[in-house]
Design an enzyme around this catalytic site. Structure first.
Site, PDB file in Angstrom:
ATOM      1  N   TYR A  54      34.824  42.575  19.472  1.00 38.56           N
ATOM      2  CA  TYR A  54      34.631  42.987  20.865  1.00 38.56           C
ATOM      3  C   TYR A  54      33.264  42.561  21.401  1.00 38.56           C
ATOM      4  O   TYR A  54      33.124  42.308  22.601  1.00 38.56           O
ATOM      5  CB  TYR A  54      34.890  44.494  21.028  1.00 38.56           C
ATOM      6  N   ARG A  57      33.830  39.077  22.697  1.00 39.80           N
ATOM      7  CA  ARG A  57      34.592  39.096  23.956  1.00 39.80           C
ATOM      8  C   ARG A  57      33.733  39.639  25.101  1.00 39.80           C
ATOM      9  O   ARG A  57      33.815  39.179  26.237  1.00 39.80           O
ATOM     10  CB  ARG A  57      35.872  39.924  23.803  1.00 39.80           C
ATOM     11  N   GLN A  87      45.483  45.258  33.548  1.00 40.10           N
ATOM     12  CA  GLN A  87      45.559  45.344  32.077  1.00 40.10           C
ATOM     13  C   GLN A  87      44.286  44.761  31.468  1.00 40.10           C
ATOM     14  O   GLN A  87      44.078  44.842  30.272  1.00 40.10           O
ATOM     15  CB  GLN A  87      46.758  44.549  31.570  1.00 40.10           C
ATOM     16  N   VAL A  89      40.386  44.146  30.464  1.00 37.06           N
ATOM     17  CA  VAL A  89      39.260  45.011  30.105  1.00 37.06           C
ATOM     18  C   VAL A  89      37.956  44.468  30.684  1.00 37.06           C
ATOM     19  O   VAL A  89      36.905  45.101  30.548  1.00 37.06           O
ATOM     20  CB  VAL A  89      39.164  45.207  28.571  1.00 37.06           C
ATOM     21  N   HIS A 105      44.041  49.374  30.027  1.00 34.05           N
ATOM     22  CA  HIS A 105      43.737  49.133  28.611  1.00 34.05           C
ATOM     23  C   HIS A 105      42.257  49.287  28.278  1.00 34.05           C
ATOM     24  O   HIS A 105      41.801  48.777  27.262  1.00 34.05           O
ATOM     25  CB  HIS A 105      44.251  47.736  28.212  1.00 34.05           C
ATOM     26  N   GLY A 171      49.454  36.975  36.944  1.00 35.48           N
ATOM     27  CA  GLY A 171      48.923  36.502  35.660  1.00 35.48           C
ATOM     28  C   GLY A 171      49.144  37.414  34.478  1.00 35.48           C
ATOM     29  O   GLY A 171      48.221  37.662  33.712  1.00 35.48           O
ATOM     30  N   THR A 172      50.376  37.873  34.318  1.00 45.35           N
ATOM     31  CA  THR A 172      50.683  38.662  33.120  1.00 45.35           C
ATOM     32  C   THR A 172      52.029  38.228  32.554  1.00 45.35           C
ATOM     33  O   THR A 172      52.963  37.957  33.315  1.00 45.35           O
ATOM     34  CB  THR A 172      50.677  40.186  33.399  1.00 45.35           C
ATOM     35  N   SER A 173      52.104  38.188  31.228  1.00 48.04           N
ATOM     36  CA  SER A 173      53.365  37.803  30.581  1.00 48.04           C
ATOM     37  C   SER A 173      54.358  38.968  30.597  1.00 48.04           C
ATOM     38  O   SER A 173      55.506  38.789  30.207  1.00 48.04           O
ATOM     39  CB  SER A 173      53.096  37.385  29.136  1.00 48.04           C
ATOM     40  N   ASN A 198      53.409  30.188  34.789  1.00 50.70           N
ATOM     41  CA  ASN A 198      54.454  30.215  33.772  1.00 50.70           C
ATOM     42  C   ASN A 198      55.102  31.592  33.837  1.00 50.70           C
ATOM     43  O   ASN A 198      55.036  32.395  32.904  1.00 50.70           O
ATOM     44  CB  ASN A 198      53.793  29.949  32.409  1.00 50.70           C
TER      45      ASN A 198
HETATM   46  N1  APR Z   1      46.669  32.008  36.944  1.00 53.03           N
HETATM   47  C1  APR Z   1      47.672  32.924  36.843  1.00 53.03           C
HETATM   48  N2  APR Z   1      48.305  33.193  35.699  1.00 53.03           N
HETATM   49  C2  APR Z   1      47.921  32.521  34.591  1.00 53.03           C
HETATM   50  C3  APR Z   1      46.895  31.560  34.614  1.00 53.03           C
HETATM   51  C4  APR Z   1      46.249  31.308  35.855  1.00 53.03           C
HETATM   52  N3  APR Z   1      45.266  30.420  35.983  1.00 53.03           N
HETATM   53  N4  APR Z   1      46.757  31.074  33.348  1.00 53.03           N
HETATM   54  C5  APR Z   1      47.656  31.713  32.585  1.00 53.03           C
HETATM   55  N5  APR Z   1      48.364  32.575  33.335  1.00 53.03           N
HETATM   56  C6  APR Z   1      49.434  33.505  32.926  1.00 53.03           C
HETATM   57  C7  APR Z   1      50.306  33.042  31.782  1.00 53.03           C
HETATM   58  O1  APR Z   1      51.361  32.192  32.259  1.00 53.03           O
HETATM   59  C8  APR Z   1      50.832  34.355  31.221  1.00 53.03           C
HETATM   60  O2  APR Z   1      52.043  34.745  31.854  1.00 53.03           O
HETATM   61  O3  APR Z   1      48.835  34.684  32.465  1.00 53.03           O
HETATM   62  C9  APR Z   1      49.724  35.349  31.584  1.00 53.03           C
HETATM   63  C10 APR Z   1      48.912  35.824  30.418  1.00 53.03           C
HETATM   64  O4  APR Z   1      49.714  36.595  29.573  1.00 53.03           O
HETATM   65  P1  APR Z   1      49.093  37.348  28.306  1.00 53.03           P
HETATM   66  O5  APR Z   1      48.186  36.413  27.587  1.00 53.03           O
HETATM   67  O6  APR Z   1      50.217  37.935  27.543  1.00 53.03           O
HETATM   68  O7  APR Z   1      48.164  38.484  28.960  1.00 53.03           O
HETATM   69  P2  APR Z   1      48.571  39.914  29.511  1.00 53.03           P
HETATM   70  O8  APR Z   1      49.946  39.904  30.079  1.00 53.03           O
HETATM   71  O9  APR Z   1      47.464  40.365  30.371  1.00 53.03           O
HETATM   72  O10 APR Z   1      48.572  40.782  28.188  1.00 53.03           O
HETATM   73  C11 APR Z   1      48.810  42.160  28.271  1.00 53.03           C
HETATM   74  O11 APR Z   1      48.345  42.511  25.961  1.00 53.03           O
HETATM   75  O12 APR Z   1      47.072  41.786  24.246  1.00 53.03           O
HETATM   76  C12 APR Z   1      47.270  42.831  25.101  1.00 53.03           C
HETATM   77  O13 APR Z   1      45.841  44.514  25.857  1.00 53.03           O
HETATM   78  C13 APR Z   1      46.080  43.137  25.969  1.00 53.03           C
HETATM   79  O14 APR Z   1      45.991  43.672  28.312  1.00 53.03           O
HETATM   80  C14 APR Z   1      46.534  42.785  27.352  1.00 53.03           C
HETATM   81  C15 APR Z   1      48.036  42.922  27.265  1.00 53.03           C
END
Ligand code: APR
Length: 226
Positions: A54, A57, A87, A89, A105, A171-173, A198
């Site tokens: 951490y 990071r 989500q 930090v 988180h 921007g979240t998966s 994506n």
């Molecule tokens: N703009 C927008 N989206 C983007 C970009 C960008 N420039 N670059 C990447 N992405 C997208 C990817 O396509 C993906 O869908 O951001 C997303 C990132 O996904 P993750 O890496 O899974 O991050 P997140 O969804 O925030 O993860 C959730 O998981 O590991 C834990 O606690 C951690 O808060 C985190 C949680």
């Protein structure tokens, strides 16, 4: 009354600020496996390793700056009641100037007592080290929600989403629960938009904008303010 926009953000909104996302690479975080560094078991086993992970990071976060996506969301407040539920930090939403930010988180720039969870301290600089203690003399831990731990802000987040006129997901998966489940807490008439190059699969009532946050968010905000 201004319409209420709830913005759910993930690592992707900070990617263009130079902070790596979690699942876009090979599934490891800066060469660590998640279970080695982000679980209560990891903390029990090797506090120094967890603190160092951490610290690295935190250093990255301190070196990063808000990008046009964070800044555009601040601008949105001129015409809307904007609640950010993140989500992430990092503190890039706050440094950009957003006034309502809820961290699901945790917050990497804060430390928490391991005996009194209400004792939360700002970390000066980038390091939290073995031997750094709370007022009761116990080791401080990062103020982060680890895998397997409860998400204390979840109920508040769900209440915000339940009153949204618009949900904007950026921007979240949507791979991590319970945070990902928040998209199902919207009222029926809520408009839903997802910005992600994506984009994960979501229900058909979402408008999907396959763009990077730094481009897609300012464009959308300009449209909403027109
Ligand atoms: N703009 C927008 N989206 C983007 C970009 C960008 N420039 N670059 C990447 N992405 C997208 C990817 O396509 C993906 O869908 O951001 C997303 C990132 O996904 P993750 O890496 O899974 O991050 P997140 O969804 O925030 O993860 C959730 O998981 O590991 C834990 O606690 C951690 O808060 C985190 C949680």
């Amino acid at each position: 009354m201004k319409p209420h926009i709830v913005v759910l953000t993930g690592a992707g909104i900070s990617a263009e600020s130079g902070i790596r996302t979690f699942r876009d690479s090979d599934g490891t975080w800066e060469n660590y496996r998640i279970e080695e560094v982000a679980t209560p078991a990891a903390w029990k086993k090797d506090k120094a390793l967890v603190l160092e992970f951490y610290n690295q990071r935190r250093k990255q976060v301190l070196e990063a700056n808000p990008n046009p996506a964070h800044l555009a969301l601040v601008h949105l407040e001129t015409a809307y009641n904007v609640s950010i539920v993140t989500q992430n930090v990092d503190d890039l939403h706050e440094r950009a100037g957003s006034t309502s930010v809820l961290h699901l988180h945790g917050e990497i720039r804060k430390a928490r007592s391991t005996v009194n969870p209400t004792e939360i301290l700002e970390i000066t600089g980038w390091q939290l080290n073995p031997g750094d203690t709370c007022s009761k003399g116990s080791q401080l831990r990062p103020h982060i929600v680890w895998f397997g731990e409860e998400v204390p802000a979840l109920q508040t987040a769900a209440e915000l989403v339940s009153t949204a006129d618009m949900l904007l997901v950026i921007g979240t998966s949507l791979a991590v629960y319970p945070a990902a489940g928040l998209i199902y807490d919207t009222p029926p008439e809520c408009q839903k938009i997802l910005i992600d190059p994506n984009a994960p699969s979501v229900s058909p009532d979402f408008t999907i904008i396959k763009k990077q946050a730094g481009t897609g968010v300012p464009e959308l905000v300009n449209q909403l303010l027109r």
